[in-house]
Scaffold this motif. Structure first.
Motif, PDB file in Angstrom:
ATOM      1  N   ASP A 114       0.535  -0.773  -0.523  1.00 18.78           N
ATOM      2  CA  ASP A 114       0.079  -0.081  -0.141  1.00 18.78           C
ATOM      3  C   ASP A 114       0.652   1.144   0.131  1.00 18.78           C
ATOM      4  O   ASP A 114       0.897   1.601   1.236  1.00 18.78           O
ATOM      5  N   LYS A 115       1.593   2.084  -1.634  1.00 16.89           N
ATOM      6  CA  LYS A 115       2.933   2.763  -1.600  1.00 16.89           C
ATOM      7  C   LYS A 115       1.884   3.973  -0.873  1.00 16.89           C
ATOM      8  O   LYS A 115       2.463   5.361  -0.013  1.00 16.89           O
ATOM      9  N   PRO A 116       0.297   4.503  -1.001  1.00 18.24           N
ATOM     10  CA  PRO A 116      -0.383   5.563  -0.524  1.00 18.24           C
ATOM     11  C   PRO A 116      -0.227   5.495   0.887  1.00 18.24           C
ATOM     12  O   PRO A 116      -0.152   6.757   1.430  1.00 18.24           O
ATOM     13  N   GLY A 117      -0.731   4.516   1.421  1.00 19.04           N
ATOM     14  CA  GLY A 117      -1.285   4.447   2.848  1.00 19.04           C
ATOM     15  C   GLY A 117       0.505   5.110   3.045  1.00 19.04           C
ATOM     16  O   GLY A 117       0.774   5.388   4.226  1.00 19.04           O
ATOM     17  N   ARG A 118       1.366   4.393   2.778  1.00 12.96           N
ATOM     18  CA  ARG A 118       3.183   4.535   3.498  1.00 12.96           C
ATOM     19  C   ARG A 118       3.276   5.188   3.233  1.00 12.96           C
ATOM     20  O   ARG A 118       3.797   6.383   4.241  1.00 12.96           O
ATOM     21  N   LEU A 119       2.804   6.716   2.177  1.00 11.18           N
ATOM     22  CA  LEU A 119       2.933   7.954   1.888  1.00 11.18           C
ATOM     23  C   LEU A 119       2.323   8.901   3.035  1.00 11.18           C
ATOM     24  O   LEU A 119       2.822   9.889   3.870  1.00 11.18           O
ATOM     25  N   ARG A 120       1.450   8.383   3.163  1.00 12.30           N
ATOM     26  CA  ARG A 120       0.572   9.014   4.024  1.00 12.30           C
ATOM     27  C   ARG A 120       1.110   8.816   5.406  1.00 12.30           C
ATOM     28  O   ARG A 120       1.152  10.283   6.124  1.00 12.30           O
ATOM     29  N   ALA A 121       1.713   7.361   5.680  1.00  5.97           N
ATOM     30  CA  ALA A 121       2.499   7.261   7.331  1.00  5.97           C
ATOM     31  C   ALA A 121       3.378   8.587   7.015  1.00  5.97           C
ATOM     32  O   ALA A 121       3.866   9.137   8.342  1.00  5.97           O
TER      33      ALA A 121
END
Length: 227
Positions: A114-121
């Motif tokens: 989940d790249k978008p999720g990791r970027l949000r983190a």
């Protein structure tokens, strides 16, 4: 609940403190803040040089810095830290880093792909985890690794003191990325370098990331006794 006196022993503070990544908007009262920083000032240092420089941002100053950090991150502006930073973790150090990330992302419901999720983190760091305060720790840029150890001792003393007063913290190396913004906010010249930032305030127990728990290595893996 605002705590005006410490409520735990040093041992309890050491064993129960953890990094908090989600805060309530409530600010720490000024008199409690001043008392906490007075205690932290007792941290030891080489020849009592007390090389730490401490800058606390709250209110509009904190909000402006947060917005500037996020803007630079979103625009892909590379970080320009004042001091060299080793980011190539290998072997057991890399494994511990991965284990920590897995524990955090699992609580946040972020899958490995989940790249978008990791970027949000990552972005949450630059949003200061919604903390009402952040303190930046720095030192004279002529100093090197030896003196930075004293600043590290100060940082630990400060975080343990805050924890004893019911104030949660999260030390963030990401806050070294754009030191020019910190210097601008506090009217500093280039002689002061920024080493890290610590977001702090009162924990929001509803934030998923705050359920994260990590473990420490067995003593035998770190400590050698002789004699």
């Amino acid at each position: 609940m605002v705590i005006s006196k410490p409520t735990m022993s040093l041992i309890d503070a050491i064993t129960s403190r953890r990094s908090i990544r989600g805060f309530l908007p409530d600010r720490v009262p000024p008199e409690v803040l001043e008392h906490v920083f007075e205690i932290a000032q007792q941290a030891p240092s080489n020849c009592n040089t007390q090389p730490w420089k401490v800058f606390v941002a709250s209110g509009e100053v904190k909000d402006r810095l947060r917005d500037q950090f996020v803007e630079r991150l979103d625009e892909g502006v590379p970080g320009q830290p004042d001091f060299p930073y080793v980011s190539a973790w290998e072997g057991e150090y890399r494994q511990r880093q991965v284990d920590c990330a897995v524990a955090l992302y699992n609580e946040m419901g972020i899958a490995r792909d989940d790249k978008p999720g990791r970027l949000r983190a990552v972005r949450r760091n630059f949003e200061l985890f919604d903390a009402p305060h952040i303190v930046f720790l720095g030192m004279d840029r002529n100093f090197g690794a030896t003196i930075s150890l004293d600043v590290g001792i100060y940082a630990q003393t400060l975080m343990l003191t805050m924890h004893a007063f019911g104030i949660s913290t999260c030390a963030m190396g990401s806050m070294r990325a754009y030191p020019d913004l910190v210097r601008e906010a506090f009217g500093l010249d280039d002689s002061t370098g920024i080493l890290l930032g610590i977001s702090f305030g009162y924990e929001d127990p509803e934030v998923d990331a705050n359920r994260t728990r990590t473990v420490r290595e067995p003593l035998a893996n770190s400590v050698v006794f002789r004699g």
